[in-house]
Design an enzyme around this catalytic site. Structure first.
Site, PDB file in Angstrom:
ATOM      1  CG  HIS A   1      -1.958   0.950   1.339  1.00 40.99           C
ATOM      2  ND1 HIS A   1      -1.748   2.287   1.559  1.00 40.99           N
ATOM      3  CD2 HIS A   1      -3.304   0.788   1.225  1.00 40.99           C
ATOM      4  CE1 HIS A   1      -2.921   2.907   1.582  1.00 40.99           C
ATOM      5  NE2 HIS A   1      -3.881   2.022   1.375  1.00 40.99           N
TER       6      HIS A   1
ATOM      7  CG  ASP B   1       0.359  -2.366   6.451  1.00 39.38           C
ATOM      8  OD1 ASP B   1      -0.634  -2.458   7.210  1.00 39.38           O
ATOM      9  OD2 ASP B   1       0.306  -1.837   5.323  1.00 39.38           O
TER      10      ASP B   1
ATOM     11  CD  GLN C   1      -6.880  -4.360   4.465  1.00 40.64           C
ATOM     12  OE1 GLN C   1      -7.900  -5.001   4.785  1.00 40.64           O
ATOM     13  NE2 GLN C   1      -6.911  -3.078   4.152  1.00 40.64           N
TER      14      GLN C   1
ATOM     15  CE  LYS D   1      -7.244  -0.192   6.483  1.00 38.71           C
ATOM     16  NZ  LYS D   1      -8.009   0.539   5.487  1.00 38.71           N
TER      17      LYS D   1
ATOM     18  CB  CYS E   1      -3.806   2.928  -1.759  1.00 34.84           C
ATOM     19  SG  CYS E   1      -5.022   4.210  -1.522  1.00 34.84           S
TER      20      CYS E   1
END
Lengths: 341, 395
Positions: free
Chosen positions: B116, B187, B190, B213, B353
């Site tokens: 991303h 990261d 998600q 999220k 993105c």
């Protein structure tokens, strides 16, 4: 083209709400790119297309497919239509401003800006007819105001024309502002196209016929026009008959004062009662051939001058068809100023 | 309690009338009523400063922030609450590490080639200070190992790609990096909302994720930093709340995570985030993960019926709840817009993105379906039915 359509709508919405301003800016950017022959990159056209076709996808996929494929072409057609309507609207606005009738000088159709027709300022006679455009003289007609006035106004009117009648007080008021400078000559332009005189029939107090006009145009259109203004010639002759007894302007005011046109012999004779010295002579005069010839000359002078509606005013070589008070007043002021020593 | 998405849906106001099918959870999750109530309660009952004021409202804020930090510690399996830094989102957390890590000119940061922008641009920015960026194929441990030269000072990877749901093997990745003496930043934007994580078991040095999220309020995020890893960072965004004392020339920074939390914080968001985490704990992220995998398989089977479809990423069982696809010759935005307009289905279209990945392959974009705990089999079936109609219109 979808973006152009979107811009037309969003530009209006953006005036009232900030919510639509980003979208309006996107539409501007999109239109700018398209007119510079580049692809629209904002995605606005895709969103607009989806808004139109999306609701049909589940129920009518075939129609949705057709719209999705051809919406751009349909939008082009719509834009052309909008431009045509806008142009037509502009012409309508101009006509309404200029003539008080959005259908043009001799238009008879419905005017959306003036559904009641109250703002129309003259009665048309022949659609599209412009005559020979010869400037008329006073024709030896009665005048109002000093004989040696610097400025002469020649008015052509018809007593069956509601706008001729309605303009009479306005004209009097304007003349009163400059009583020594301006003179008014009234000439007849009976909107029944001379009525029975057209075929050389004897002038009687019977109802006038509606034979085809000696002027150009379709007989049926003229027939309707003449029918609406039947008796206009008789009223004009009556005014001249009153004039023969020195009472033209007084009788003229009586003829223009009422809300409805007065055209029957009995009515015209009744209107002269107490005004003319010899009422019997007045009644006989209504069938006088000399009077009839005078009205006929006025009418033909009007036709040669290109008159297509009443009232029409000639001032210093300029024709004003059904002017507003301001327009007529300005024209008089200009004429007076130009003739001042 | 047993996992029942139909019952859970009643907790989410936008889903109550049944007219919305929300499949854009990789971008932003919906919020349960409990979170909305918690945020409202802050503004209604104790809308004050934290860490500063001694009055009762200020004390209440401190208590709530403390409870939220503890909830975040539990969520990530951290050892101490001092290892949890509140941020605005994952992007903020990664930038915080990027600009606080003691890099020097010539150092290298390694990422995958499917990151991303939030885990790419911060490292590109560092090039102005002489720090370089190196990308290796996503999930390729061999390439990663080869890339770990002595100049590499940090490995920063997405645990799960927001593009196609592809997931790296975190234990092996961390082991390879640590084998070369390189710390790792994950990261987990998600991953954290969808599966149980244990930062201690993973041994990761830094981990970033977003509150929005995982059912939390917008403008909330977390940075986990192992105690010694966090201690290496030099605060770059400083100000109120980050110091114990200061003079006109000097400042003494606080020891805890507050030294990275400059200025007044998003207290309403932090309070709401705590309730979101507690909601996830009640439901169970293992159950959520299993539910998403079931729906993803159903989705996969439906999509495979199209001859002109390309489904991106690994097989369904290794994609989490994210499925990215595109039809040959059909604009992905048209698919997204028509699904929304025709059937009330919210999916994402475009490059998500991850422009660099698409640009490198010359791909225009994908349609992305991302699932979560409140999505159901009926919704997936409805989506597949609507997609068939949309496909018929656009093909």
């Amino acid at each position: 083209m979808l973006c152009l359509l979107g811009l037309l709508v969003l530009a209006v919405l953006a005036v009232f709400s900030a919510r639509y301003r980003p979208l309006a800016r996107e539409a501007v950017a999109c239109v700018f790119r398209r007119v510079t022959l580049r692809k629209c990159t904002t995605g606005l056209d895709q969103r607009l297309k989806a808004m139109v076709t999306g609701p049909l996808v589940m129920s009518h996929p075939g129609l949705a497919r057709f719209l999705h494929r051809h919406l751009e072409s349909l939008a082009w057609a719509f834009v052309v239509l909008v431009l045509a309507v806008t142009a037509n609207l502009g012409v309508g606005f101009y006509n309404f401003y200029r003539y008080g009738n959005c259908n043009g000088p001799a238009g008879e159709g419905f005017c959306v800006f003036d559904p009641s027709g109250r703002h129309s300022r003259y009665s048309g006679i022949i659609t599209g007819y412009r005559g020979e455009t010869v400037l008329p003289d006073d024709g030896g007609n009665p005048s109002f105001g000093p004989v040696g006035a610097r400025v002469s106004i020649i008015e052509f009117g018809s007593y069956t024309c509601a706008y001729t009648r309605a303009s009479e007080p306005m004209v009097r008021e304007l003349l009163a502002r400059q009583p020594k400078e301006v003179r008014l000559v009234y000439r007849h332009f009976p909107l029944d196209g001379l009525g029975a005189l057209r075929t050389g029939a004897a002038l009687t107090c019977e109802a006038s016929s509606s034979e085809p006009s000696p002027l150009t145009g379709t007989p049926s259109a003229h027939a309707r026009q003449y029918e609406e203004h039947a008796g206009a010639t008789r009223a004009a002759i009556a005014a001249d008959c009153a004039g023969a007894q020195g009472k033209f302007w007084e009788y003229h005011r009586r003829l223009t004062a009422g809300p409805d046109a007065l055209t029957s012999c009995a009515g015209l004779i009744e209107l002269a009662r107490g005004l003319v010295a010899d009422e019997e002579a007045f009644a006989r005069c209504l069938e006088n051939s000399a009077m009839r010839a005078h009205v006929e000359r006025d009418f033909h002078d009007g036709v040669r001058a290109g008159i297509y509606g009443t009232p029409t005013f000639f001032i210093d070589g300029m024709a004003l068809v059904a002017p507003s008070s301001d327009e007529l007043g300005d024209a008089i002021d200009r004429a007076v100023a130009s003739h001042r020593p | 309690m047993s996992f029942d998405p139909y019952r859970l849906r009643q907790d989410f106001p936008p889903l109550r009338d049944g007219r919305l099918v929300y499949f854009d959870n990789a971008c932003m999750a919906l919020r349960p009523q409990a979170v909305i109530d918690a945020v409202t309660e802050y503004y209604r009952d104790y809308p004050a400063c934290g860490e500063r004021s001694l009055h009762r409202l200020g004390r209440r804020v401190d208590e709530e922030v403390s409870l939220a930090r503890e909830a975040a510690r539990r969520l990530l399996g951290a050892k101490r609450v001092e290892e949890i830094v509140f941020t605005q989102n994952t992007t903020h957390a990664i930038n915080l590490v990027a600009h606080s890590f003691p890099f020097v000119a010539g150092d290298i940061v390694v990422t995958s080639d499917q990151e991303h922008n939030s885990n790419l641009l911060p490292w590109q920015q560092l090039s102005r200070g002489g720090v370089m960026h190196r990308a290796v194929p996503f999930g390729d441990l061999g390439a990663l190992k080869a890339a770990l030269t002595p100049e590499v000072k940090l490995v920063s990877m997405a645990l799960r790609s927001n593009l196609d749901g592809a997931t790296i093997e975190p234990e092996q990745t961390i082991a390879v990096a640590h084998g070369a003496g390189v710390p790792v930043l994950l990261d987990a934007a998600q991953a954290a909302p969808h599966q149980a994580l244990d930062v201690r078991a993973l041994g990761v040095d830094y981990l970033a994720c977003s509150g929005h999220k995982m059912l939390g309020p917008s403008g909330t995020g977390l940075l986990y930093g192992k105690h010694e890893a966090l201690a290496r960072l030099r605060p770059t965004l400083v100000g109120g709340g980050t110091v114990e004392d200061s003079t006109l020339e000097t400042a003494r920074y606080v020891e805890g995570p507050q030294r990275f939390e400059a200025g007044l914080q998003n207290y309403a968001g932090i309070v709401g985030l705590r309730h979101a985490i507690e909601y996830l704990e009640r439901v169970g992220r293992d159950e959520i993960h299993a539910h998403e995998r079931r729906l993803t398989r159903q989705l996969q089977e439906g999509l495979e019926r199209y001859a002109d479809v390309t489904i991106f990423g690994p097989p369904a069982e290794r994609r989490g709840g994210i499925t990215s696809f595109a039809f040959a010759g059909i604009n992905v935005h048209d698919v997204c817009l028509l699904l929304d307009q025709s059937a009330g289905i919210a999916v994402r279209s475009g490059r998500h993105c991850v422009h660099s990945w698409f640009n490198a392959r010359g791909i225009e974009g994908t349609v992305r379906v991302s699932l979560y705990l409140y999505n159901t089999e009926e919704e997936v079936a409805w989506f597949l039915g609507a997609l068939a109609k949309v496909h018929e219109v656009l093909v």
